[in-house]
Design an enzyme around this catalytic site. Structure first.
Site, PDB file in Angstrom:
ATOM      1  CG  HIS A  54      29.164 -55.797 109.254  1.00  0.00           C
ATOM      2  ND1 HIS A  54      27.994 -55.849 109.096  1.00  0.00           N
ATOM      3  CD2 HIS A  54      29.375 -54.588 109.925  1.00  0.00           C
ATOM      4  CE1 HIS A  54      27.396 -54.852 110.042  1.00  0.00           C
ATOM      5  NE2 HIS A  54      28.293 -53.890 110.242  1.00  0.00           N
ATOM      6  CG  HIS A  68      27.414 -51.133 106.638  1.00  0.00           C
ATOM      7  ND1 HIS A  68      26.703 -50.160 106.996  1.00  0.00           N
ATOM      8  CD2 HIS A  68      27.672 -52.261 107.654  1.00  0.00           C
ATOM      9  CE1 HIS A  68      26.508 -50.528 108.406  1.00  0.00           C
ATOM     10  NE2 HIS A  68      26.951 -51.883 108.845  1.00  0.00           N
ATOM     11  CD  GLN A 120      33.082 -55.219 100.033  1.00  0.00           C
ATOM     12  OE1 GLN A 120      33.868 -54.195 100.285  1.00  0.00           O
ATOM     13  NE2 GLN A 120      32.540 -54.962  98.771  1.00  0.00           N
TER      14      GLN A 120
END
Length: 114
Positions: free
Chosen positions: A75, A79, A77
């Site tokens: 998650h 973002h 990465q």
């Protein structure tokens, strides 16, 4: 525990960068070019922070400190990469807004001179 805090830093800074970029595009569309440029600078600072954390995690792994791949890490990465893409596209959109404003000003000048 520190690893989770580092991952949350990536998520928070990536999210902040993305939000700043989208606000910057809205500002540019409204003719607030200086504010848009400042928001892009703010986004770049947030992305730098996130990237630095990411780099430290990568370096730790290279040193042999194994990191479990968790959904939270994926998650984070996601973002970060999303924020980088949004920043690049926002810069392009802001440049188009600047060009449009310049053309509008030239057109007004031509009309007023007639």
């Amino acid at each position: 525990m520190q690893r989770e805090a580092d991952i949350m830093d990536i998520i928070v800074n990536g999210g902040d960068a993305r939000s700043s970029c989208l606000k910057a595009v809205r500002c540019a569309r409204n003719g607030q070019i200086e504010e848009a440029d400042e928001l892009i600078k703010r986004a770049e600072k947030a992305l730098e922070k996130a990237h630095n954390v990411q780099t430290s995690l990568i370096q730790a792994e290279i040193r042999g400190e194994k990191n479990e791949i968790t959904l939270l890490m994926v998650h984070a990465q996601d973002h970060l990469m999303n924020a980088i893409t949004v920043k690049e596209l926002s810069i392009e959109l802001i440049e188009e807004c600047k060009k449009r404003r310049e053309l509008e000003e030239k057109l007004k000048g031509m009309i007023n001179n007639d």
